[in-house]
Design an enzyme around this catalytic site. Structure first.
Site: not given
Ligand SMILES: *Cc1c(COP(=O)(O)O)cnc(C)c1O
Length: 388
Positions: A202-203, A243, A329
């Site tokens: 993830s960015a 998109t 989370c």
């Molecule tokens: C932050 C995280 C995610 C969720 O990523 P998002 O891009 O915020 O949806 C999933 N898995 C791990 C291990 C993370 O640290």
């Protein structure tokens, strides 16, 4: 001059690197085309930028550009990998093996799959947070289609033995998916050397924008197939329609490029600061690190301060230090962290834990400040504590 508050929650999200924003801006304003518009220059410019970013992203993890599927982030990538493989390989089997310390995006997706008739084994971890490879091998059945085992844990930073896990998967003809959101960009990850078939990242965890991420999907040895979870125009090799988020993808590409160039320097500097923070805090009595300290990310330390509780400690910092108690989370709830519970901590110790996660922009001055503040808060709380 020290600027408050001090941000030590980089595993939850990172600030954007200004160089990333600079790269993105033209794709909001001038080059705003739809990358799927093939009849004019606006579309071509967008498509070209996406192609370039796909190369930058692929290069960071040793993949081919075509193996990168852009998504909205790791949560979506996790859902796509698990549900997409479960549906696609239904005739082969319905059993998935994962681990109790996974991110909720994995655990909740597995839960959903169980409701659809899938079978999921949740492996326990040892006290140090690592899985037992014998247990993994023993859990395999003829219907096992997938391992879903995270690379580095978001709460403790513990790194699983990825190469050994992939070797077991390969030996049994099982696909290996890893949520590498916390590993990619921070430590070397190479889908070829590591034997990974599918991988989420993830960015916004690596100084890029929020709302964009990727799923790596291997194209040969073996060629992995997925059932799309979002149907539409057939974007992203028919695996993820919609998109494309062109500015986000451009930013993600730049963020990956910077990680590749600066990784070694960042690791050395950040690890030095993390080790200093940890060593100073461990001088307090009845204080311990959670998770293996050898197989661990360079930027994280998760520490339990016995006879305290994290909510009280954070009040003590007077909002001047941003850290996390357990997983960000799930911080809306006061449930003890499922990860720390899996390591064998009782509820009191789990509630007495703080996660410090450093990043590219963390300074030594900030760490010195944090050491003073946290120490003072722990000592003060223990003086008045009724917890035992
Ligand atoms: C932050 C995280 C995610 C969720 O990523 P998002 O891009 O915020 O949806 C999933 N898995 C791990 C291990 C993370 O640290």
């Amino acid at each position: 001059m020290l600027k408050l508050p001090v941000y030590l929650d980089n595993n939850a999200t990172t600030p954007m690197d200004p160089r990333v924003l600079e790269e993105m801006t033209p794709y909001f304003l001038e080059h705003f085309g739809n990358a799927a518009s093939h009849s004019h220059s606006f579309g071509w410019a967008a498509e070209e930028a996406v192609d370039y970013a796909r190369e930058q992203v692929a290069q960071l993890v040793g993949a081919e550009p075509k193996e990168i599927i852009f998504t909205s982030g790791s949560t979506e990538s996790d859902n796509l990998a698990l549900k997409g493989v479960f549906e696609m390989y239904a005739t082969k089997g319905n059993h998935i093996i994962t681990v109790t310390t996974e991110h909720k995006a994995i655990l909740d997706s597995c839960n959903h799959i169980e409701k659809l008739g899938g079978k999921v084994t949740y492996l326990d971890v040892k006290k140090n947070g690592l899985i037992d490879l014998k247990e993994l091998e023993n859990a395999i059945s003829p219907s096992t289609i997938l391992f879903s085992i995270m690379h580095a844990n978001n709460e403790t930073g513990v790194i699983q033995p990825i190469k050994k896990i992939s070797a077991i998967a390969k030996k049994h003809g099982i696909l290996f998916f890893t949520d590498a959101t916390q590993a990619v960009g921070k430590i070397p990850v190479n889908v070829g050397n590591d034997g990974i078939d599918l991988m989420s990242f993830s960015a916004h965890k690596i100084y890029g924008p929020k709302g964009v991420g990727a799923l790596y999907v291997r194209r040969k040895n073996p060629r992995v197939k997925l059932t799309a979870q979002i149907d539409g125009g057939g974007h992203e090799r028919n695996m993820r329609s919609g998109t494309l988020n062109v500015p986000g993808i451009v930013g993600f590409g730049k963020a990956c490029e910077l990680c590749l160039i600066e990784m070694k320097k960042d690791i050395d500097r950040i690890k030095h600061l993390r080790d200093k923070l940890e060593a100073e805090l461990l001088k307090l009595d009845e204080t311990s690190v959670n998770g293996d300290t050898h197989h661990r990310l360079p930027n994280v330390t998760n520490i339990s301060f016995k006879y305290t509780d994290s909510q009280g400690l954070m009040l003590g910092f007077n909002k001047n230090i941003a850290v996390s108690s357990g997983s960000a989370c799930t911080s809306a709830t006061t449930e003890p962290s499922h990860v720390l519970q899996a390591l064998g901590l009782d509820d009191n110790m789990a509630h007495a834990s703080l996660r410090f996660s450093l990043g590219r922009f963390t300074t030594e001055e900030e760490i010195d400040y944090a050491i003073d503040q946290v120490r003072a808060s722990v000592l003060k709380m223990r003086k008045t504590s009724v917890i035992s």
